[in-house]
Design an enzyme around this catalytic site. Structure first.
Site, PDB file in Angstrom:
ATOM      1  N   THR A  71       0.832  -1.209   0.000  1.00  0.00           N
ATOM      2  CA  THR A  71       0.000   0.000   0.000  1.00  0.00           C
ATOM      3  C   THR A  71       0.866   1.258   0.000  1.00  0.00           C
ATOM      4  N   GLY A  88       2.965  -2.747   8.614  1.00  0.00           N
ATOM      5  CA  GLY A  88       3.200  -2.931  10.040  1.00  0.00           C
ATOM      6  C   GLY A  88       4.674  -3.155  10.339  1.00  0.00           C
ATOM      7  N   GLU A  97      -5.886  -5.880   4.252  1.00  0.00           N
ATOM      8  CA  GLU A  97      -5.915  -7.092   3.428  1.00  0.00           C
ATOM      9  C   GLU A  97      -7.035  -7.051   2.421  1.00  0.00           C
TER      10      GLU A  97
HETATM   11  C1  3VV Z   1      -5.095 -12.274  16.751  1.00  0.00           C
HETATM   12  C2  3VV Z   1      -6.348 -12.502  15.856  1.00  0.00           C
HETATM   13  C3  3VV Z   1      -6.757 -11.227  15.297  1.00  0.00           C
HETATM   14  C4  3VV Z   1      -7.446 -11.345  13.951  1.00  0.00           C
HETATM   15  C5  3VV Z   1      -6.548 -11.189  12.746  1.00  0.00           C
HETATM   16  C6  3VV Z   1      -5.657 -12.362  12.661  1.00  0.00           C
HETATM   17  C7  3VV Z   1      -5.073 -12.502  11.357  1.00  0.00           C
HETATM   18  C8  3VV Z   1      -3.760 -11.841  11.298  1.00  0.00           C
HETATM   19  C9  3VV Z   1      -2.851 -12.653  10.460  1.00  0.00           C
HETATM   20  C10 3VV Z   1      -1.778 -12.176  10.013  1.00  0.00           C
HETATM   21  C11 3VV Z   1      -1.393 -10.765  10.175  1.00  0.00           C
HETATM   22  C12 3VV Z   1      -1.522  -9.991   8.857  1.00  0.00           C
HETATM   23  C13 3VV Z   1      -2.331  -8.756   9.085  1.00  0.00           C
HETATM   24  C14 3VV Z   1      -2.532  -8.046   7.752  1.00  0.00           C
HETATM   25  C15 3VV Z   1      -2.193  -6.576   7.833  1.00  0.00           C
HETATM   26  C16 3VV Z   1      -2.631  -5.883   6.582  1.00  0.00           C
HETATM   27  C17 3VV Z   1      -1.753  -6.176   5.389  1.00  0.00           C
HETATM   28  C18 3VV Z   1      -2.254  -5.505   4.151  1.00  0.00           C
HETATM   29  O1  3VV Z   1      -3.233  -4.821   4.157  1.00  0.00           O
HETATM   30  S1  3VV Z   1      -1.361  -5.872   2.774  1.00  0.00           S
HETATM   31  C19 3VV Z   1      -2.169  -4.966   1.495  1.00  0.00           C
HETATM   32  C20 3VV Z   1      -3.493  -5.580   1.149  1.00  0.00           C
HETATM   33  N1  3VV Z   1      -4.011  -4.932  -0.012  1.00  0.00           N
HETATM   34  C21 3VV Z   1      -5.022  -5.444  -0.728  1.00  0.00           C
HETATM   35  O2  3VV Z   1      -5.618  -6.439  -0.395  1.00  0.00           O
HETATM   36  C22 3VV Z   1      -5.352  -4.697  -1.973  1.00  0.00           C
HETATM   37  C23 3VV Z   1      -6.764  -4.982  -2.415  1.00  0.00           C
HETATM   38  N2  3VV Z   1      -6.871  -4.848  -3.845  1.00  0.00           N
HETATM   39  C24 3VV Z   1      -6.810  -5.961  -4.665  1.00  0.00           C
HETATM   40  O3  3VV Z   1      -6.708  -7.074  -4.253  1.00  0.00           O
HETATM   41  C25 3VV Z   1      -6.911  -5.704  -6.130  1.00  0.00           C
HETATM   42  O4  3VV Z   1      -6.461  -4.450  -6.432  1.00  0.00           O
HETATM   43  C26 3VV Z   1      -8.321  -5.915  -6.680  1.00  0.00           C
HETATM   44  C27 3VV Z   1      -8.535  -7.362  -6.763  1.00  0.00           C
HETATM   45  C28 3VV Z   1      -9.320  -5.273  -5.765  1.00  0.00           C
HETATM   46  C29 3VV Z   1      -8.494  -5.271  -8.036  1.00  0.00           C
HETATM   47  O5  3VV Z   1      -7.284  -5.436  -8.690  1.00  0.00           O
HETATM   48  P1  3VV Z   1      -7.261  -5.372 -10.288  1.00  0.00           P
HETATM   49  O6  3VV Z   1      -8.081  -4.203 -10.702  1.00  0.00           O
HETATM   50  O7  3VV Z   1      -5.912  -5.504 -10.800  1.00  0.00           O
HETATM   51  O8  3VV Z   1      -7.947  -6.719 -10.593  1.00  0.00           O
HETATM   52  P2  3VV Z   1      -9.286  -6.908 -11.410  1.00  0.00           P
HETATM   53  O9  3VV Z   1      -9.138  -6.254 -12.744  1.00  0.00           O
HETATM   54  O10 3VV Z   1     -10.457  -6.540 -10.570  1.00  0.00           O
HETATM   55  O11 3VV Z   1      -9.194  -8.450 -11.570  1.00  0.00           O
HETATM   56  C30 3VV Z   1      -8.225  -8.974 -12.465  1.00  0.00           C
HETATM   57  C31 3VV Z   1      -8.255 -10.451 -12.325  1.00  0.00           C
HETATM   58  O12 3VV Z   1      -7.403 -10.858 -11.263  1.00  0.00           O
HETATM   59  C32 3VV Z   1      -8.110 -11.646 -10.326  1.00  0.00           C
HETATM   60  N3  3VV Z   1      -7.542 -11.373  -9.019  1.00  0.00           N
HETATM   61  C33 3VV Z   1      -7.509 -10.213  -8.367  1.00  0.00           C
HETATM   62  N4  3VV Z   1      -6.877 -10.365  -7.185  1.00  0.00           N
HETATM   63  C34 3VV Z   1      -6.515 -11.652  -7.101  1.00  0.00           C
HETATM   64  C35 3VV Z   1      -5.835 -12.440  -6.122  1.00  0.00           C
HETATM   65  N5  3VV Z   1      -5.422 -11.914  -4.956  1.00  0.00           N
HETATM   66  N6  3VV Z   1      -5.599 -13.732  -6.390  1.00  0.00           N
HETATM   67  C36 3VV Z   1      -6.024 -14.269  -7.550  1.00  0.00           C
HETATM   68  N7  3VV Z   1      -6.689 -13.610  -8.518  1.00  0.00           N
HETATM   69  C37 3VV Z   1      -6.927 -12.311  -8.291  1.00  0.00           C
HETATM   70  C38 3VV Z   1      -9.536 -11.199 -10.451  1.00  0.00           C
HETATM   71  O13 3VV Z   1     -10.395 -12.225  -9.991  1.00  0.00           O
HETATM   72  C39 3VV Z   1      -9.652 -10.972 -11.938  1.00  0.00           C
HETATM   73  O14 3VV Z   1      -9.818 -12.204 -12.577  1.00  0.00           O
HETATM   74  P3  3VV Z   1     -10.682 -12.201 -13.935  1.00  0.00           P
HETATM   75  O15 3VV Z   1     -10.072 -11.159 -14.841  1.00  0.00           O
HETATM   76  O16 3VV Z   1     -12.066 -11.851 -13.506  1.00  0.00           O
HETATM   77  O17 3VV Z   1     -10.533 -13.629 -14.415  1.00  0.00           O
HETATM   78  C1  FAD Z   2      -4.501  -1.356  10.497  1.00  0.00           C
HETATM   79  C2  FAD Z   2      -4.008  -1.444   9.079  1.00  0.00           C
HETATM   80  C3  FAD Z   2      -2.862  -2.164   8.787  1.00  0.00           C
HETATM   81  C4  FAD Z   2      -2.397  -2.234   7.478  1.00  0.00           C
HETATM   82  N1  FAD Z   2      -1.247  -2.934   7.218  1.00  0.00           N
HETATM   83  C5  FAD Z   2      -0.757  -2.944   5.955  1.00  0.00           C
HETATM   84  C6  FAD Z   2       0.453  -3.626   5.663  1.00  0.00           C
HETATM   85  O1  FAD Z   2       1.080  -4.187   6.553  1.00  0.00           O
HETATM   86  N2  FAD Z   2       0.925  -3.605   4.393  1.00  0.00           N
HETATM   87  C7  FAD Z   2       0.252  -2.969   3.368  1.00  0.00           C
HETATM   88  O2  FAD Z   2       0.723  -2.992   2.229  1.00  0.00           O
HETATM   89  N3  FAD Z   2      -0.933  -2.332   3.612  1.00  0.00           N
HETATM   90  C8  FAD Z   2      -1.442  -2.304   4.873  1.00  0.00           C
HETATM   91  N4  FAD Z   2      -2.611  -1.663   5.136  1.00  0.00           N
HETATM   92  C9  FAD Z   2      -3.269  -0.917   4.064  1.00  0.00           C
HETATM   93  C10 FAD Z   2      -4.538  -1.612   3.601  1.00  0.00           C
HETATM   94  O3  FAD Z   2      -4.220  -2.750   2.868  1.00  0.00           O
HETATM   95  C11 FAD Z   2      -5.343  -0.591   2.787  1.00  0.00           C
HETATM   96  O4  FAD Z   2      -5.766   0.417   3.659  1.00  0.00           O
HETATM   97  C12 FAD Z   2      -6.540  -1.262   2.128  1.00  0.00           C
HETATM   98  O5  FAD Z   2      -6.100  -2.098   1.085  1.00  0.00           O
HETATM   99  C13 FAD Z   2      -7.545  -0.232   1.579  1.00  0.00           C
HETATM  100  O6  FAD Z   2      -6.928   0.630   0.669  1.00  0.00           O
HETATM  101  P1  FAD Z   2      -7.015   2.217   0.916  1.00  0.00           P
HETATM  102  O7  FAD Z   2      -6.638   2.480   2.313  1.00  0.00           O
HETATM  103  O8  FAD Z   2      -6.256   2.867  -0.184  1.00  0.00           O
HETATM  104  O9  FAD Z   2      -8.548   2.561   0.779  1.00  0.00           O
HETATM  105  P2  FAD Z   2      -9.284   2.924  -0.610  1.00  0.00           P
HETATM  106  O10 FAD Z   2      -9.128   1.821  -1.571  1.00  0.00           O
HETATM  107  O11 FAD Z   2      -8.908   4.300  -1.017  1.00  0.00           O
HETATM  108  O12 FAD Z   2     -10.796   2.878  -0.085  1.00  0.00           O
HETATM  109  C14 FAD Z   2     -11.472   4.054   0.311  1.00  0.00           C
HETATM  110  C15 FAD Z   2     -12.920   3.895  -0.083  1.00  0.00           C
HETATM  111  O13 FAD Z   2     -12.994   3.798  -1.515  1.00  0.00           O
HETATM  112  C16 FAD Z   2     -13.776   2.660  -1.886  1.00  0.00           C
HETATM  113  N5  FAD Z   2     -13.262   2.052  -3.128  1.00  0.00           N
HETATM  114  C17 FAD Z   2     -11.968   1.944  -3.519  1.00  0.00           C
HETATM  115  N6  FAD Z   2     -11.879   1.277  -4.680  1.00  0.00           N
HETATM  116  C18 FAD Z   2     -13.140   0.959  -5.039  1.00  0.00           C
HETATM  117  C19 FAD Z   2     -13.716   0.252  -6.122  1.00  0.00           C
HETATM  118  N7  FAD Z   2     -12.963  -0.257  -7.108  1.00  0.00           N
HETATM  119  N8  FAD Z   2     -15.061   0.100  -6.147  1.00  0.00           N
HETATM  120  C20 FAD Z   2     -15.829   0.584  -5.149  1.00  0.00           C
HETATM  121  N9  FAD Z   2     -15.353   1.274  -4.082  1.00  0.00           N
HETATM  122  C21 FAD Z   2     -14.033   1.455  -4.039  1.00  0.00           C
HETATM  123  C22 FAD Z   2     -13.603   1.692  -0.737  1.00  0.00           C
HETATM  124  O14 FAD Z   2     -14.693   0.770  -0.690  1.00  0.00           O
HETATM  125  C23 FAD Z   2     -13.581   2.617   0.473  1.00  0.00           C
HETATM  126  O15 FAD Z   2     -14.917   2.897   0.864  1.00  0.00           O
HETATM  127  C24 FAD Z   2      -3.104  -1.571   6.436  1.00  0.00           C
HETATM  128  C25 FAD Z   2      -4.269  -0.849   6.729  1.00  0.00           C
HETATM  129  C26 FAD Z   2      -4.731  -0.786   8.039  1.00  0.00           C
HETATM  130  C27 FAD Z   2      -5.990  -0.023   8.341  1.00  0.00           C
END
Ligand code: 3VV
Ligand code: FAD
Length: 647
Positions: free
Chosen positions: A133, A172, A415
């Site tokens: 991010t 983090g 995530e």
């Molecule tokens: C103690 C207990 C407490 C509870 C918790 C315990 C658990 C803790 C455990 C462990 C600690 C870890 C804690 C984590 C901390 C936070 C870490 C972070 O936040 S890291 C950043 C995360 N950032 C995102 O997740 C970005 C989100 N955005 C996206 O994933 C993409 O941008 C998306 C999918 C929204 C749109 O991306 P596009 O525009 O490039 O993709 P499109 O065009 O929509 O899709 C293209 C194709 O790719 C596939 N695709 C997209 N993402 C995919 C994926 N991840 N895997 C496989 N295919 C995927 C799609 O299905 C689509 O497929 P077709 O074209 O329809 O066939």
């Molecule tokens: C506590 C915490 C820990 C984190 N840890 C990490 C980490 O370790 N590593 C890391 O890389 N990231 C980390 N992140 C970042 C996290 O992955 C992002 O905040 C998350 O992916 C959302 O992206 P954004 O913050 O840019 O929000 P945005 O994507 O800007 O979202 C803002 C608003 O826009 C809307 N929006 C955005 N895109 C669309 C769409 N295509 N269609 C409809 N609505 C849309 C959303 O629904 C939301 O309401 C962390 C975040 C938090 C809060």
């Protein structure tokens, strides 16, 4: 370990809530002499680091600590997850080291890279995070701006942050803790873009911990929760790294700059799927913690009278309190069973992909997105409900409910922000509908979409409710497809039609998730219950029944639209629900005891096993530094002159 597994594996369930000898939690230095609420922002972080190093050393001593292999399958892995609640009310600064840095290397590194880096990371010789991010982008990964330009003359990548919005922001541990990270950057070779790739980058000198030249680091400041996770920012100024630092399991860059694409560009996103799967289990743990605190407190707290002639009753005897809390017990069980089921799906697909079969990756991605969303959305809402159900004392940090809410609600965003992930699942559902309409076979979890049989007579049974949720989901998906088709026929672009339908798409996606969860919860408990004593089997089936009827009542509008449910069915469902509350009430405390969360893990004045709530609240209050003296210095400095008109 989920409740069902605990119950299955321990036939005569002995709940010994006492510290086990020679156990990690018996080390008192792990705990804070004064509550961390009274520390400064900086002291909180430094104290968290102190506890982190103690915690991991003890983990290594007692648990032959290994991370990231079968995190859900090992009881000790889940135990570690729970023990961290005891040591860190908020998450530790190394949450991402184990949660994403190690899994990213394991999932994206070549065997040689894994061999070298995993050893160092698991031995805690290096500490890392996952930096994807940026200040300007989190969801839209393709819009991320950090670049990695390959220089064939030196066989190096040049990492650069071209704008303020390209600064990595949120990872983090990034601020002051880690010295390495996996950076997701846009790869360019001779001006040609090759998509988002993972790079293992050293950020700080291993001896001095000083940021390396060309690396700018800091923390992003105070947050709603996770105050000790040390979320940070990172910028590169034309920072060079060797070619072998690109994690090259999927795509490769040869010495001469030749790019070798992987089987799918989306494999670089694999770590996110893994974490989404893990989060479901984590939510089950958080729910168990909050439910234990609130149910036990509701058994201790007496307030008002049901009958004027009787003494004040336990607040758990109010049916409204049962309505608030018993669903929390069922929800924890639902998500722990779904988490284990999803983990098996995940490991199955990963195994297939190892042999080059990518067919089931889209279904896994859709499932991971939808279950991550529904588990985080439901649990953060229900944890807040647990807090409210405890009245004023739930508002105290010493109850540990506000912290627990912070941990849960953060997961609605990280995530993958929940709305965005539901739209991902909707994308898969619409494609499945279009595929199924052409007679092509659908994946097991989406096959019900093609059920074209006439809507059956509604039945107030588990089968009837689960079938009803499938009808709702299929009906919503069909309505979305129809609306999109209609808009496109009227000349709207597909993308605009999609956006105009997106509120319905999100609802269809949630409906699909609920259908999957109800069916999975029921089948998993039925499978496990066969090994249980009849009384235990009965109470678990009551919880499954409660969960299904609860959600049927919560989604009545949808059921009325898409099934043949009638008014008398609804009346009967409501009565069924109230009967179930009455049946489960006598077992409520026993059920949360069965989560077997020790007092140190609950970390709560309201949820302790001995029920000494008032004494604990007072003990914690007296720890406030303000109570060290009867008159605070501000009286003499400010109040007194003010009250005497001299200020
Ligand atoms: C103690 C207990 C407490 C509870 C918790 C315990 C658990 C803790 C455990 C462990 C600690 C870890 C804690 C984590 C901390 C936070 C870490 C972070 O936040 S890291 C950043 C995360 N950032 C995102 O997740 C970005 C989100 N955005 C996206 O994933 C993409 O941008 C998306 C999918 C929204 C749109 O991306 P596009 O525009 O490039 O993709 P499109 O065009 O929509 O899709 C293209 C194709 O790719 C596939 N695709 C997209 N993402 C995919 C994926 N991840 N895997 C496989 N295919 C995927 C799609 O299905 C689509 O497929 P077709 O074209 O329809 O066939
Ligand atoms: C506590 C915490 C820990 C984190 N840890 C990490 C980490 O370790 N590593 C890391 O890389 N990231 C980390 N992140 C970042 C996290 O992955 C992002 O905040 C998350 O992916 C959302 O992206 P954004 O913050 O840019 O929000 P945005 O994507 O800007 O979202 C803002 C608003 O826009 C809307 N929006 C955005 N895109 C669309 C769409 N295509 N269609 C409809 N609505 C849309 C959303 O629904 C939301 O309401 C962390 C975040 C938090 C809060």
């Amino acid at each position: 370990m989920g409740l069902v597994d605990q119950l299955v594996n321990q036939p005569h369930y002995t709940l010994v809530n006492q510290p086990r000898e020679n156990d990690i939690l018996s080390h008192k230095e792990l705990f804070d002499s004064i509550p961390e609420e009274y520390l400064s922002h900086k002291e909180k972080y430094e104290n968290a680091i102190r506890k982190t190093v103690l915690y991991y050393r003890l983990m290594q001593k007692y648990q032959n600590y290994k991370e990231g292999s079968t995190i859900l399958d090992e009881t000790r892995a889940n135990y570690r997850n729970l023990v961290s609640f005891a040591v860190f009310k908020d998450y530790p600064p190394l949450m991402l080291h184990n949660g994403m840095f190690i899994p990213a290397i394991a999932g994206q590194g070549t065997p040689e890279q894994q061999k070298h880096w995993l050893k160092r990371a698991k031995n805690m010789e290096i500490l890392g995070t996952y930096a994807q991010t940026e200040l300007g982008h989190g969801t839209f990964i393709r819009g991320l701006e950090t670049t990695a330009e390959y220089d064939p003359s030196t066989e190096e990548f040049v990492l650069h942050s071209p704008t303020l919005t390209s600064y990595k922001w949120w990872p983090g541990g990034l601020g002051h803790t880690v010295n390495y990270c996996v950076v997701m950057a846009q790869l360019y070779i001779r001006g040609r873009h090759h998509g988002m790739q993972p790079f293992l980058v050293q950020l700080r000198d291993e001896a001095t911990h000083m940021p390396l030249p060309g690396v700018k680091l800091g923390e992003i400041g105070a947050k709603l929760g996770l105050s000790t996770v040390n979320n940070g920012f990172l910028a590169f100024e034309h920072h060079r790294i060797p070619r072998d630092r690109m994690l090259m399991k999927n795509a490769q860059v040869l010495k001469d700059g030749t790019f070798v694409a992987g089987p799918s560009s989306k494999l670089a996103y694999g770590t996110m799927i893994y974490v989404r799967v893990i989060i479901v289990n984590g939510m089950a743990n958080l729910m168990a913690k909050a439910a234990t605190i609130a149910v036990r407190y509701s058994a201790v707290r007496r307030q008002s009278q049901i009958k004027p002639s009787e003494p004040e009753c336990q607040i758990l005897d109010y049916v409204t309190q049962q309505h608030k809390l018993l669903i929390c017990i069922a929800t924890s069980l639902a998500f722990s069973t779904c988490a284990r089921w999803l983990w098996d799906v995940y490991t199955g697909v990963m195994g297939q992909m190892e042999s080059g079969n990518m067919d089931h990756l889209p279904e896994l991605h859709a499932l991971a997105c939808s279950l991550k969303v529904v588990s985080t959305m439901d649990v953060s809402g229900l944890v807040e409900r647990c807090r409210l159900a405890c009245g004023g004392h739930g508002f105290m940090h010493s109850s540990n409910l506000p912290y627990t809410y912070g941990l849960a609600t953060a997961a609605c965003t990280y995530e993958g922000e929940n709305t965005v992930l539901l739209l991902q699942t909707a994308r898969s559902l619409v494609k499945a509908w279009q595929k199924g309409s052409k007679g092509k076979p659908l994946s097991p979890t989406e096959a019900y979409l093609m059920d074209k049989s006439p809507v059956p007579k509604w039945e107030n049974t588990l089968d009837g409710i689960i079938a009803g949720f499938r009808r709702v989901s299929a009906g919503k998906v069909q309505d979305c497809v129809s609306k999109i088709d209609k808009l496109v026929k009227m000349g709207t672009s597909y993308e605009d039609a999609w956006n105009q339908t997106s509120v319905r798409l999100v609802a269809a996606s949630e409906a699909h998730s609920r259908a999957v969860i109800l069916a999975t919860f029921r089948s998993e408990v039925s499978r496990a219950a066969a090994a249980l004593s009849p009384p235990l089997s009965r109470v678990l089936h009551q919880l499954v029944h409660l969960y299904c009827v609860y959600w049927a009542l919560e989604r009545l509008g949808d059921l009325l639209l898409y099934t043949s449910i009638a008014e008398r069915d609804v009346q009967e469902l409501q009565q069924q629900y109230e009967d179930l509350l009455q049946k489960i009430r006598p077992n409520a405390v026993g059920l949360v005891d069965a989560f077997d969360l020790r007092d140190e893990i609950l970390n709560s004045t309201l949820g302790a096993y001995d029920g000494r709530v008032y004494e604990r609240l007072m003990e914690e209050a007296l720890k406030s530094p303000l109570n060290a003296e009867p008159v605070n210095q501000s009286f003499h400095q400010y109040l007194k002159p003010f009250m005497h008109g001299k200020l």
